[in-house]
Design a protein around this motif. Structure first.
Motif, PDB file in Angstrom:
ATOM      1  N   VAL A  90       3.055  -7.914   9.020  1.00 35.00           N
ATOM      2  CA  VAL A  90       3.599  -6.670   9.579  1.00 35.00           C
ATOM      3  C   VAL A  90       3.732  -6.796  11.093  1.00 35.00           C
ATOM      4  CG1 VAL A  90       3.123  -4.206   9.968  1.00 35.00           C
ATOM      5  CG2 VAL A  90       2.841  -5.178   7.684  1.00 35.00           C
ATOM      6  N   ARG A  91       2.710  -7.344  11.747  1.00 33.26           N
ATOM      7  CA  ARG A  91       2.774  -7.543  13.202  1.00 33.26           C
ATOM      8  C   ARG A  91       3.933  -8.465  13.575  1.00 33.26           C
ATOM      9  NH1 ARG A  91      -3.482  -8.713  13.754  1.00 33.26           N
ATOM     10  NH2 ARG A  91      -4.245  -6.591  13.691  1.00 33.26           N
ATOM     11  N   PHE A  92       4.059  -9.559  12.850  1.00 28.44           N
ATOM     12  CA  PHE A  92       5.115 -10.534  13.132  1.00 28.44           C
ATOM     13  C   PHE A  92       6.499  -9.915  12.926  1.00 28.44           C
ATOM     14  CE2 PHE A  92       7.973 -13.981  11.721  1.00 28.44           C
ATOM     15  CZ  PHE A  92       8.007 -14.700  12.915  1.00 28.44           C
ATOM     16  N   ARG A  93       6.666  -9.184  11.816  1.00 26.15           N
ATOM     17  CA  ARG A  93       7.954  -8.555  11.530  1.00 26.15           C
ATOM     18  C   ARG A  93       8.308  -7.531  12.605  1.00 26.15           C
ATOM     19  NH1 ARG A  93       7.630  -5.568   6.364  1.00 26.15           N
ATOM     20  NH2 ARG A  93       7.062  -3.884   7.751  1.00 26.15           N
ATOM     21  N   GLU A  94       7.332  -6.746  13.040  1.00 20.97           N
ATOM     22  CA  GLU A  94       7.572  -5.771  14.106  1.00 20.97           C
ATOM     23  C   GLU A  94       7.979  -6.471  15.396  1.00 20.97           C
ATOM     24  OE1 GLU A  94       3.973  -3.477  14.373  1.00 20.97           O
ATOM     25  OE2 GLU A  94       4.510  -2.218  12.661  1.00 20.97           O
ATOM     26  N   LEU A  95       7.334  -7.578  15.704  1.00 22.24           N
ATOM     27  CA  LEU A  95       7.651  -8.339  16.906  1.00 22.24           C
ATOM     28  C   LEU A  95       9.070  -8.902  16.840  1.00 22.24           C
ATOM     29  CD1 LEU A  95       6.326  -9.452  19.540  1.00 22.24           C
ATOM     30  CD2 LEU A  95       5.791 -11.511  18.223  1.00 22.24           C
ATOM     31  N   GLN A  96       9.462  -9.387  15.666  1.00 25.24           N
ATOM     32  CA  GLN A  96      10.779  -9.988  15.505  1.00 25.24           C
ATOM     33  C   GLN A  96      11.899  -8.955  15.456  1.00 25.24           C
ATOM     34  OE1 GLN A  96      11.453 -13.360  15.606  1.00 25.24           O
ATOM     35  NE2 GLN A  96       9.316 -13.364  16.230  1.00 25.24           N
ATOM     36  N   THR A  97      11.648  -7.838  14.801  1.00 18.74           N
ATOM     37  CA  THR A  97      12.708  -6.840  14.606  1.00 18.74           C
ATOM     38  C   THR A  97      12.696  -5.749  15.663  1.00 18.74           C
ATOM     39  OG1 THR A  97      11.361  -5.422  13.172  1.00 18.74           O
ATOM     40  CG2 THR A  97      12.650  -7.186  12.096  1.00 18.74           C
ATOM     41  N   GLY A  98      11.566  -5.575  16.330  1.00 19.69           N
ATOM     42  CA  GLY A  98      11.447  -4.504  17.312  1.00 19.69           C
ATOM     43  C   GLY A  98      11.268  -3.134  16.678  1.00 19.69           C
ATOM     44  N   LYS A  99      11.057  -3.122  15.358  1.00 19.41           N
ATOM     45  CA  LYS A  99      10.888  -1.855  14.632  1.00 19.41           C
ATOM     46  C   LYS A  99       9.469  -1.742  14.094  1.00 19.41           C
ATOM     47  CE  LYS A  99      15.636  -2.032  12.943  1.00 19.41           C
ATOM     48  NZ  LYS A  99      16.454  -2.205  11.742  1.00 19.41           N
ATOM     49  N   LYS A 100       8.909  -0.537  14.213  1.00 18.55           N
ATOM     50  CA  LYS A 100       7.605  -0.260  13.615  1.00 18.55           C
ATOM     51  C   LYS A 100       7.755  -0.293  12.109  1.00 18.55           C
ATOM     52  CE  LYS A 100       3.846   1.105  15.817  1.00 18.55           C
ATOM     53  NZ  LYS A 100       2.714   0.210  15.797  1.00 18.55           N
ATOM     54  N   GLY A 101       6.748  -0.790  11.436  1.00 13.57           N
ATOM     55  CA  GLY A 101       6.823  -0.846   9.984  1.00 13.57           C
ATOM     56  C   GLY A 101       5.450  -0.861   9.359  1.00 13.57           C
ATOM     57  N   GLY A 102       5.447  -0.907   8.063  1.00 15.01           N
ATOM     58  CA  GLY A 102       4.208  -0.960   7.309  1.00 15.01           C
ATOM     59  C   GLY A 102       4.393  -1.886   6.125  1.00 15.01           C
ATOM     60  N   SER A 127       9.003 -12.623  -8.630  1.00 14.76           N
ATOM     61  CA  SER A 127      10.364 -12.751  -8.099  1.00 14.76           C
ATOM     62  C   SER A 127      10.300 -12.843  -6.578  1.00 14.76           C
ATOM     63  CB  SER A 127      11.229 -11.574  -8.537  1.00 14.76           C
ATOM     64  OG  SER A 127      10.671 -10.371  -8.086  1.00 14.76           O
ATOM     65  N   GLU A 128      11.189 -13.625  -6.033  1.00 18.45           N
ATOM     66  CA  GLU A 128      11.197 -13.832  -4.580  1.00 18.45           C
ATOM     67  C   GLU A 128      11.508 -12.521  -3.868  1.00 18.45           C
ATOM     68  OE1 GLU A 128      13.695 -16.326  -1.291  1.00 18.45           O
ATOM     69  OE2 GLU A 128      13.208 -17.340  -3.177  1.00 18.45           O
ATOM     70  N   SER A 129      10.695 -12.203  -2.875  1.00 20.43           N
ATOM     71  CA  SER A 129      10.850 -10.944  -2.148  1.00 20.43           C
ATOM     72  C   SER A 129      11.647 -11.153  -0.867  1.00 20.43           C
ATOM     73  CB  SER A 129       9.464 -10.386  -1.805  1.00 20.43           C
ATOM     74  OG  SER A 129       8.853 -11.207  -0.823  1.00 20.43           O
ATOM     75  N   PRO A 130      12.202 -10.073  -0.331  1.00 23.37           N
ATOM     76  CA  PRO A 130      12.868 -10.174   0.974  1.00 23.37           C
ATOM     77  C   PRO A 130      11.897 -10.636   2.066  1.00 23.37           C
ATOM     78  CG  PRO A 130      13.400  -8.084  -0.089  1.00 23.37           C
ATOM     79  CD  PRO A 130      12.330  -8.737  -0.917  1.00 23.37           C
TER      80      PRO A 130
END
Length: 162
Positions: free
Chosen positions: A72-84, A106-109
């Motif tokens: 979640v931290r990495f995705r937020e850093l890469q996208t600039g969007k808060k997430g969970g 199944s492979e996830s996004p």
């Protein structure tokens, strides 16, 4: 079976920390501490051995939570969007093993995102591929995870080679 409410967050945190250090469940940790204290007071209580699968499941649960937090931290850093993440809800509703199985089938996004950013160490497939967890996940899940990781590593290697 009845539940015990621990209303002091500091005590709950200590119990969780002790359970993590012992790599066991909260229930097993409390049971061991209470048994030891009863024995110390002269009330002899026999200790039951903890099944290896319970320890494995607890260890996997901790690692899944750690990986999810980092993802979640990495995705937020890469996208600039808060997430969970819905993983925590799945763990609460379905348990560790069933959550892992559902994610691996199944492979996830999220896996594609991690592959595209060369961060497979944050993929649940990396956890599932660990043969240590085969007794609780089953060989089929381990093989699916290993195959997916192998293909992803090939994609990454090809991309880096260009």
């Amino acid at each position: 079976m009845s539940a015990v409410l621990i209303s002091d967050p500091e005590i709950e945190a200590r119990i969780r920390r002790l359970a993590a250090l012992k790599q066991t469940t909260i229930t097993a940790t409390i049971g061991e501490v209470v048994t030891a204290e009863l024995n110390r007071l002269g009330e002899i209580v026999e200790k039951k051995p903890i099944a290896n699968n319970i320890v494995l499941e607890f260890s996997l649960d901790l690692r899944m939570r750690d990986v999810t937090r980092e993802y979640v931290r990495f995705r937020e850093l890469q996208t600039g969007k808060k997430g969970g993440s819905r993983v925590y809800q799945m763990l609460a509703r379905r348990g560790t093993v069933e959550t892992m199985r559902r994610i691996i089938v199944s492979e996830s996004p999220g896996f594609a995102f991690l592959r595209d950013h060369d961060r497979l160490e944050l993929a649940f497939e990396t956890l599932a591929a660990d043969s240590k967890f085969a007794p609780i996940l089953g060989q089929q899940i381990v093989e699916i995870a290993r195959n997916r990781l192998e293909k992803a590593k090939a994609v990454i290697a090809e991309r880096k080679g260009k």
